[in-house]
Design a protein around this motif. Sequence first.
Motif, PDB file in Angstrom:
ATOM      1  N   LEU A 259       0.824  -1.210   0.000  1.00  0.00           N
ATOM      2  CA  LEU A 259       0.000   0.000   0.000  1.00  0.00           C
ATOM      3  C   LEU A 259       0.856   1.257   0.000  1.00  0.00           C
ATOM      4  O   LEU A 259       0.556   2.222  -0.703  1.00  0.00           O
ATOM      5  N   VAL A 260       1.933   1.252   0.786  1.00  0.00           N
ATOM      6  CA  VAL A 260       2.847   2.401   0.823  1.00  0.00           C
ATOM      7  C   VAL A 260       3.425   2.631  -0.567  1.00  0.00           C
ATOM      8  O   VAL A 260       3.470   3.763  -1.059  1.00  0.00           O
ATOM      9  N   LYS A 261       3.816   1.545  -1.220  1.00  0.00           N
ATOM     10  CA  LYS A 261       4.447   1.639  -2.539  1.00  0.00           C
ATOM     11  C   LYS A 261       3.498   2.190  -3.599  1.00  0.00           C
ATOM     12  O   LYS A 261       3.874   3.069  -4.375  1.00  0.00           O
ATOM     13  N   ILE A 262       2.253   1.694  -3.627  1.00  0.00           N
ATOM     14  CA  ILE A 262       1.347   2.129  -4.698  1.00  0.00           C
ATOM     15  C   ILE A 262       0.631   3.442  -4.380  1.00  0.00           C
ATOM     16  O   ILE A 262       0.148   4.108  -5.290  1.00  0.00           O
ATOM     17  N   SER A 263       0.575   3.814  -3.111  1.00  0.00           N
ATOM     18  CA  SER A 263      -0.173   5.024  -2.747  1.00  0.00           C
ATOM     19  C   SER A 263       0.713   6.248  -2.539  1.00  0.00           C
ATOM     20  O   SER A 263       0.211   7.369  -2.497  1.00  0.00           O
ATOM     21  N   ASN A 264       2.006   6.035  -2.344  1.00  0.00           N
ATOM     22  CA  ASN A 264       2.926   7.127  -1.992  1.00  0.00           C
ATOM     23  C   ASN A 264       2.536   7.813  -0.687  1.00  0.00           C
ATOM     24  O   ASN A 264       2.806   8.985  -0.491  1.00  0.00           O
ATOM     25  N   LYS A 265       1.850   7.071   0.173  1.00  0.00           N
ATOM     26  CA  LYS A 265       1.510   7.571   1.504  1.00  0.00           C
ATOM     27  C   LYS A 265       2.341   6.782   2.510  1.00  0.00           C
ATOM     28  O   LYS A 265       2.636   5.618   2.298  1.00  0.00           O
ATOM     29  N   PRO A 266       2.737   7.417   3.621  1.00  0.00           N
ATOM     30  CA  PRO A 266       3.567   6.710   4.597  1.00  0.00           C
ATOM     31  C   PRO A 266       2.802   5.590   5.305  1.00  0.00           C
ATOM     32  O   PRO A 266       1.566   5.606   5.367  1.00  0.00           O
ATOM     33  N   GLU A 267       3.536   4.655   5.837  1.00  0.00           N
ATOM     34  CA  GLU A 267       2.938   3.544   6.572  1.00  0.00           C
ATOM     35  C   GLU A 267       2.064   4.043   7.711  1.00  0.00           C
ATOM     36  O   GLU A 267       1.009   3.458   8.013  1.00  0.00           O
ATOM     37  N   GLU A 268       2.465   5.128   8.343  1.00  0.00           N
ATOM     38  CA  GLU A 268       1.700   5.682   9.461  1.00  0.00           C
ATOM     39  C   GLU A 268       0.279   6.037   9.041  1.00  0.00           C
ATOM     40  O   GLU A 268      -0.660   5.908   9.816  1.00  0.00           O
ATOM     41  N   TYR A 269       0.136   6.529   7.805  1.00  0.00           N
ATOM     42  CA  TYR A 269      -1.211   6.853   7.309  1.00  0.00           C
ATOM     43  C   TYR A 269      -2.082   5.605   7.320  1.00  0.00           C
ATOM     44  O   TYR A 269      -3.237   5.640   7.764  1.00  0.00           O
ATOM     45  N   TRP A 270      -1.541   4.497   6.812  1.00  0.00           N
ATOM     46  CA  TRP A 270      -2.322   3.266   6.722  1.00  0.00           C
ATOM     47  C   TRP A 270      -2.593   2.670   8.099  1.00  0.00           C
ATOM     48  O   TRP A 270      -3.673   2.133   8.329  1.00  0.00           O
ATOM     49  N   VAL A 271      -1.641   2.785   9.009  1.00  0.00           N
ATOM     50  CA  VAL A 271      -1.809   2.173  10.330  1.00  0.00           C
ATOM     51  C   VAL A 271      -2.662   3.044  11.251  1.00  0.00           C
ATOM     52  O   VAL A 271      -3.565   2.557  11.930  1.00  0.00           O
ATOM     53  N   TYR A 272      -2.384   4.350  11.263  1.00  0.00           N
ATOM     54  CA  TYR A 272      -3.010   5.230  12.257  1.00  0.00           C
ATOM     55  C   TYR A 272      -3.988   6.248  11.676  1.00  0.00           C
ATOM     56  O   TYR A 272      -4.790   6.820  12.411  1.00  0.00           O
TER      57      TYR A 272
END
Length: 65
Positions: free
Chosen positions: A51-64
């Motif tokens: 998700l980080v790779k395809i979205s260019n959003k940091p892991e923190e966005y996806w987790v928190y």
Amino acid sequence: MEFKDRLKKFREYLNIKTKQEMANKLNITRSLYSMLESGTRKPSQNILDSLVKISNKPEEYWVYG
């Protein structure tokens, strides 16, 4: 907003109509993707990495959020 909500919103943002297409993009099964989007499963580190790779959003966005 929970992970499942961010995931569904991202799928819609990508204009991906089916869960199968999104599952293919993440290289996971449709059933696993459905569980992630419904909130019955939490994402593994591999899924977060994808998700980080395809979205260019940091892991923190996806987790928190």
